[in-house]
Design an enzyme around this catalytic site. Structure first.
Site, PDB file in Angstrom:
ATOM      1  N   SER A  27      -2.709   4.937 -14.096  1.00  0.00           N
ATOM      2  CA  SER A  27      -3.809   4.765 -15.391  1.00  0.00           C
ATOM      3  C   SER A  27      -4.219   3.368 -15.641  1.00  0.00           C
ATOM      4  O   SER A  27      -4.991   3.123 -16.212  1.00  0.00           O
ATOM      5  CB  SER A  27      -2.976   5.226 -16.666  1.00  0.00           C
ATOM      6  OG  SER A  27      -3.338   6.660 -16.689  1.00  0.00           O
ATOM      7  N   ASP A  60       0.691  -1.300   0.054  1.00  0.00           N
ATOM      8  CA  ASP A  60      -0.004   0.060   0.155  1.00  0.00           C
ATOM      9  C   ASP A  60       0.844   1.195   0.078  1.00  0.00           C
ATOM     10  O   ASP A  60       1.641   1.444   1.007  1.00  0.00           O
ATOM     11  CB  ASP A  60      -0.959  -0.019   1.113  1.00  0.00           C
ATOM     12  CG  ASP A  60      -1.674   1.230   1.391  1.00  0.00           C
ATOM     13  OD1 ASP A  60      -2.763   1.173   2.159  1.00  0.00           O
ATOM     14  OD2 ASP A  60      -1.545   2.302   0.805  1.00  0.00           O
ATOM     15  N   ILE A  61       0.846   1.907  -0.974  1.00  0.00           N
ATOM     16  CA  ILE A  61       1.764   3.239  -1.358  1.00  0.00           C
ATOM     17  C   ILE A  61       1.628   4.248  -0.162  1.00  0.00           C
ATOM     18  O   ILE A  61       2.551   4.934   0.476  1.00  0.00           O
ATOM     19  CB  ILE A  61       1.516   3.977  -2.635  1.00  0.00           C
ATOM     20  CG1 ILE A  61       2.598   4.681  -3.069  1.00  0.00           C
ATOM     21  CG2 ILE A  61       0.224   4.831  -2.524  1.00  0.00           C
ATOM     22  CD1 ILE A  61       2.603   5.040  -4.541  1.00  0.00           C
ATOM     23  N   GLY A  75      -9.730   4.607  -5.924  1.00  0.00           N
ATOM     24  CA  GLY A  75      -8.641   4.035  -5.974  1.00  0.00           C
ATOM     25  C   GLY A  75      -7.448   4.383  -5.145  1.00  0.00           C
ATOM     26  O   GLY A  75      -7.652   4.925  -3.877  1.00  0.00           O
ATOM     27  N   VAL A  76      -6.232   4.660  -5.899  1.00  0.00           N
ATOM     28  CA  VAL A  76      -5.065   4.953  -4.939  1.00  0.00           C
ATOM     29  C   VAL A  76      -5.247   6.426  -4.639  1.00  0.00           C
ATOM     30  O   VAL A  76      -5.164   7.056  -3.633  1.00  0.00           O
ATOM     31  CB  VAL A  76      -3.835   4.810  -5.698  1.00  0.00           C
ATOM     32  CG1 VAL A  76      -3.484   5.581  -7.038  1.00  0.00           C
ATOM     33  CG2 VAL A  76      -2.610   4.993  -4.738  1.00  0.00           C
ATOM     34  N   ASP A  77      -5.955   7.312  -5.328  1.00  0.00           N
ATOM     35  CA  ASP A  77      -6.346   8.645  -5.073  1.00  0.00           C
ATOM     36  C   ASP A  77      -6.925   8.719  -3.777  1.00  0.00           C
ATOM     37  O   ASP A  77      -6.810   9.515  -2.743  1.00  0.00           O
ATOM     38  CB  ASP A  77      -6.928   9.470  -6.260  1.00  0.00           C
ATOM     39  CG  ASP A  77      -7.076  10.654  -6.102  1.00  0.00           C
ATOM     40  OD1 ASP A  77      -7.618  11.360  -7.341  1.00  0.00           O
ATOM     41  OD2 ASP A  77      -6.698  11.491  -5.364  1.00  0.00           O
TER      42      ASP A  77
HETATM   43  N1  APR Z   1      -1.372   1.573  -3.075  1.00  0.00           N
HETATM   44  C1  APR Z   1      -0.840   1.241  -4.359  1.00  0.00           C
HETATM   45  N2  APR Z   1      -1.224   1.021  -5.487  1.00  0.00           N
HETATM   46  C2  APR Z   1      -2.753   1.139  -5.234  1.00  0.00           C
HETATM   47  C3  APR Z   1      -3.402   1.383  -4.109  1.00  0.00           C
HETATM   48  C4  APR Z   1      -2.873   1.506  -2.979  1.00  0.00           C
HETATM   49  N3  APR Z   1      -3.160   2.091  -1.804  1.00  0.00           N
HETATM   50  N4  APR Z   1      -4.845   1.420  -4.424  1.00  0.00           N
HETATM   51  C5  APR Z   1      -4.830   1.219  -5.630  1.00  0.00           C
HETATM   52  N5  APR Z   1      -3.746   1.088  -6.286  1.00  0.00           N
HETATM   53  C6  APR Z   1      -3.428   0.838  -7.541  1.00  0.00           C
HETATM   54  C7  APR Z   1      -4.568   0.042  -8.500  1.00  0.00           C
HETATM   55  O1  APR Z   1      -4.758  -1.598  -7.940  1.00  0.00           O
HETATM   56  C8  APR Z   1      -4.051   0.269  -9.850  1.00  0.00           C
HETATM   57  O2  APR Z   1      -3.018  -0.728 -10.226  1.00  0.00           O
HETATM   58  O3  APR Z   1      -3.235   1.744  -8.311  1.00  0.00           O
HETATM   59  C9  APR Z   1      -3.385   1.664  -9.686  1.00  0.00           C
HETATM   60  C10 APR Z   1      -4.097   2.760 -10.300  1.00  0.00           C
HETATM   61  O4  APR Z   1      -5.694   2.493 -10.333  1.00  0.00           O
HETATM   62  P1  APR Z   1      -6.531   3.890  -9.986  1.00  0.00           P
HETATM   63  O5  APR Z   1      -6.463   4.404  -8.474  1.00  0.00           O
HETATM   64  O6  APR Z   1      -7.824   3.468 -10.229  1.00  0.00           O
HETATM   65  O7  APR Z   1      -5.790   4.793 -10.764  1.00  0.00           O
HETATM   66  P2  APR Z   1      -5.964   5.263 -12.468  1.00  0.00           P
HETATM   67  O8  APR Z   1      -6.287   3.997 -13.114  1.00  0.00           O
HETATM   68  O9  APR Z   1      -4.836   6.245 -12.735  1.00  0.00           O
HETATM   69  O10 APR Z   1      -7.420   6.136 -12.536  1.00  0.00           O
HETATM   70  C11 APR Z   1      -7.407   7.437 -11.886  1.00  0.00           C
HETATM   71  O11 APR Z   1      -9.350   6.921 -10.584  1.00  0.00           O
HETATM   72  O12 APR Z   1      -9.336   7.240  -8.383  1.00  0.00           O
HETATM   73  C12 APR Z   1      -9.917   7.732  -9.712  1.00  0.00           C
HETATM   74  O13 APR Z   1      -9.374  10.066  -8.856  1.00  0.00           O
HETATM   75  C13 APR Z   1      -8.844   8.886  -9.425  1.00  0.00           C
HETATM   76  O14 APR Z   1     -10.049   9.739 -11.581  1.00  0.00           O
HETATM   77  C14 APR Z   1      -8.920   9.349 -11.100  1.00  0.00           C
HETATM   78  C15 APR Z   1      -8.872   7.840 -11.643  1.00  0.00           C
END
Ligand code: APR
Length: 176
Positions: A116, A9-10, A31-33
């Site tokens: 992404s 978990d980042i 997601g990670v955001d």
């Molecule tokens: N730590 C590390 N990696 C993570 C975590 C975490 N806590 N949570 C999710 N991930 C990984 C996911 O498994 C995926 O491989 O981060 C990667 C990116 O996934 P997303 O978070 O869905 O990001 P993205 O595909 O770039 O889409 C961005 O999604 O959450 C919204 O606000 C964000 O609109 C933006 C879009």
């Protein structure tokens, strides 16, 4: 510059900066955001509100607040539309611009999620190749900014499949 793959978990990493996979509004999301905003606390969103958004392929920097990392580098990755809309170049720009931000701040360590590859639908294998290629290219040829690159770059995988894909891409990239 060392490049390593780590599963986890980042939001738990005590590095100088973690990179957020944000959207162009930079006001949080899922997601990670979402995980980063939950872990950082309300101060992060308050600072983000003052940023005025961010174009795809670019980054904006905030403090890390309650996170163990000092800074968050918010990167706006491309949405995947099949690969013919400049997605690879925009994704590479996210990694390169995050490194440039780290250089400007003199950071020693930076961790990236797989930008992404979740909600934005970028195929994980293609994205991993772009990510590794951008990092190795910066290590070999620089970014254009004549400042030290971070010593330690971590590609964070959130699950086993992502970890295997990133490790394979790194092995492939380093063998070229
Ligand atoms: N730590 C590390 N990696 C993570 C975590 C975490 N806590 N949570 C999710 N991930 C990984 C996911 O498994 C995926 O491989 O981060 C990667 C990116 O996934 P997303 O978070 O869905 O990001 P993205 O595909 O770039 O889409 C961005 O999604 O959450 C919204 O606000 C964000 O609109 C933006 C879009």
């Amino acid at each position: 510059m060392s490049i390593e793959v780590m599963r986890g978990d980042i939001t738990t990493l005590a590095v100088d900066a973690i990179v957020n996979a944000a959207n162009s509004a930079i006001l949080g999301g899922g997601g990670v955001d979402g995980a980063i905003h939950r872990a950082a606390g309300p101060g992060l969103l308050a600072e983000c509100r003052g940023l005025g958004g961010c174009p795809v392929g670019e980054v904006r920097v905030t403090r890390g607040y309650d996170l163990p990392s000092w800074f968050v580098i918010h990167a706006v990755g491309p949405v995947w539309y099949g690969g013919g809309s400049g997605e690879p170049g925009l994704l590479a720009s996210c990694y390169r611009n995050a490194l440039i931000a780290a250089q400007m701040m003199g950071l020693l360590s930076i961790a990236f999620p797989a930008i992404s590859t979740g909600a934005f639908g970028y195929p994980a294998e293609d994205a991993a190749a772009v990510a590794v290629g951008a990092l190795i290219n910066a290590d070999r040829h620089g970014t254009g900014l004549h400042r030290a690159l971070p010593e330690r770059v971590i590609l964070v995988a959130f699950d086993a499949e992502s970890e295997a894909i990133l490790r394979a891409a790194l092995d492939e990239g380093c063998s070229k």
